[in-house]
Design an enzyme around this catalytic site. Structure first.
Site, mmCIF file in Angstrom:
data_model
loop_
_atom_site.group_PDB
_atom_site.id
_atom_site.type_symbol
_atom_site.label_atom_id
_atom_site.label_comp_id
_atom_site.label_asym_id
_atom_site.label_seq_id
_atom_site.Cartn_x
_atom_site.Cartn_y
_atom_site.Cartn_z
ATOM 1 N N HIS A 22 34.279 44.440 54.137
ATOM 2 C CA HIS A 22 34.324 43.099 54.975
ATOM 3 C C HIS A 22 35.724 42.897 55.562
ATOM 4 C CE1 HIS A 22 30.667 42.811 53.430
ATOM 5 N NE2 HIS A 22 30.586 42.041 52.492
ATOM 6 N N HIS A 82 40.981 46.660 45.488
ATOM 7 C CA HIS A 82 41.113 45.527 44.717
ATOM 8 C C HIS A 82 40.624 45.775 43.412
ATOM 9 C CE1 HIS A 82 37.610 44.485 46.832
ATOM 10 N NE2 HIS A 82 37.320 43.616 45.482
ATOM 11 N N CYS A 108 36.083 44.022 39.540
ATOM 12 C CA CYS A 108 35.570 43.053 40.239
ATOM 13 C C CYS A 108 34.143 43.027 40.318
ATOM 14 C CB CYS A 108 36.061 43.547 41.791
ATOM 15 S SG CYS A 108 35.263 42.301 43.290
ATOM 16 N N CYS A 158 34.600 48.447 46.782
ATOM 17 C CA CYS A 158 33.700 47.188 46.810
ATOM 18 C C CYS A 158 33.368 46.787 48.420
ATOM 19 C CB CYS A 158 34.554 46.100 46.196
ATOM 20 S SG CYS A 158 33.793 44.549 46.219
ATOM 21 N N SER A 164 33.651 43.850 49.592
ATOM 22 C CA SER A 164 34.953 42.991 50.070
ATOM 23 C C SER A 164 36.020 43.911 50.850
ATOM 24 C CB SER A 164 35.493 42.347 48.952
ATOM 25 O OG SER A 164 34.627 41.432 48.305
#
Length: 365
Positions: A47, A63, A165, A42, A44
């Site tokens: 990031h 995650h 997610c 993902c 995220s």
């Protein structure tokens, strides 16, 4: 007694991950140990690795996973060894004001785990952080039972992990947070994993017109497969807001920024109907970066809001899994690449370049 596990570790900002063998502590009271089956990549995670999100280093990213329970900590009675579960990003402590309000999926434990110093992972005695206290880029991990979502064993892990997610964020943003209405018009910035799921959610809600906006023309086919009726490359348009207004007359009823860019967040609001438009910030904007809008864009009744994991609680995640298994939506066109843990840096590069839609790490055994 700790066990050994292979994991992908980010040791420094913007550095490639290294596959190393870590020590994994036994589950503490209220925790379980998982043998991971699959984990999606993902943005995220990216990031956190590139500094867009504050993160302790070194850490195990990941995650968006599905795992099998292989050990239970003291006091865990709601789950059993052998069950397949999604470790969901947002826990439910059931005690805090957020949880007891019935008004939100936020929980104080989410904030506590966001960049926690606690971790079951260590290397040569040094703690290795786990992203969101999940760390699903490891063959085994230890997580809290209050974030687990039980799923059927026949749910394919390489698809179901994405529901942990990206899919939940997109579907939830359209169905739970925005409550897209039948016959409405929708615009979505970004046709990545989250954006495609937002498009899918708008389709499931019965939207009549769904406009996908992305700078990658290769995303048009997959956006239309997800439910988009129109596709726009904004580089071909002088003024995207004006263009959407001309297409729809008064602006779209709902608009979503699934990229996470301040300029897009503003444009998302400006392209909605001035009286009842709903604009939603879904993508992650870098910490410390502000978004702004002219107050006159709000006076007539527009709503400008955000979405944390689509407003979904654990029961919603299970509902989305059941909807997938029932054939209400497909992930065949979303999961574009399946790789091993050793190939994880290649998966990251494909995510950066847009070559992949969603890459999934599939664990052996």
């Amino acid at each position: 007694m700790s066990v050994k596990t292979r994991a992908a570790v980010a040791f420094g900002l913007n550095e490639p991950m290294q596959i190393v063998e870590l020590d994994l502590a036994d589950p503490a009271p209220g925790q379980v140990m998982l043998r991971m089956l699959a984990s999606g990549l993902c943005h995220s995670d990216l990031h956190a690795m590139d500094g867009k999100l504050a993160q302790r280093f070194p850490f195990v990213p990941g995650h968006e996973g599905v795992g099998e329970i292989i050990a239970l900590g003291q006091g865990v009675t709601d789950f059993a060894i052998g069950e397949h579960v999604i470790p969901y990003l947002i826990p439910e402590c059931g005690k805090c004001t957020f949880c007891t309000s019935g008004r939100t999926n936020l929980c104080v434990e989410y904030r506590a785990r966001r960049n926690s110093a606690r971790s079951p992972f260590s290397l040569d005695g040094e703690t290795i952080a786990a992203f969101m206290e999940l760390g699903t880029f490891a063959e085994k991990t230890v997580v809290w039972a209050d974030c687990l979502v039980r799923i059927p064993k026949n749910a394919p892990a390489d698809h179901t992990c994405c529901i942990a997610c990206g899919v939940t964020t997109g579907l939830g943003s359209a169905l739970i947070r925005a409550k897209v209405s039948p016959g409405s018009s929708v615009a979505v910035f970004g046709a990545g994993g989250v954006g495609l799921s937002t498009i899918e959610g708008a389709r499931l809600a019965g939207a009549a017109r769904i406009i996908a906006i992305d700078t990658n023309p290769a995303k048009e086919v997959i956006a239309r497969q997800s439910g988009a009726t129109d596709f726009i490359d904004p580089r071909d348009i002088h003024n995207i807001v004006q263009h959407i207004m001309e297409m729809t007359g008064l602006g779209v009823d709902y608009a979503f920024d699934c990229v996470g860019h301040p300029a897009l967040a503003r444009q998302t609001l400006e392209m909605t109907n001035a009286a009842w438009g709903v604009a939603m910030c879904v993508g992650v904007v870098a910490e410390g970066v502000e978004v702004s809008v002219l107050p006159t864009n709000l006076y007539a009744g527009r709503t400008w809001t955000g979405s944390l994991m689509g407003g979904a609680k654990r029961a919603d995640v299970r509902r989305f899994v059941d909807m997938y298994l029932a054939g209400d939506y497909s992930l065949d066109h979303v999961v574009s690449h399946r790789l091993t843990l050793d190939e994880i840096n290649r998966a990251i590069e494909m995510m950066k370049t847009g070559e992949s839609v969603r890459s999934v790490i599939v664990y052996e055994g």
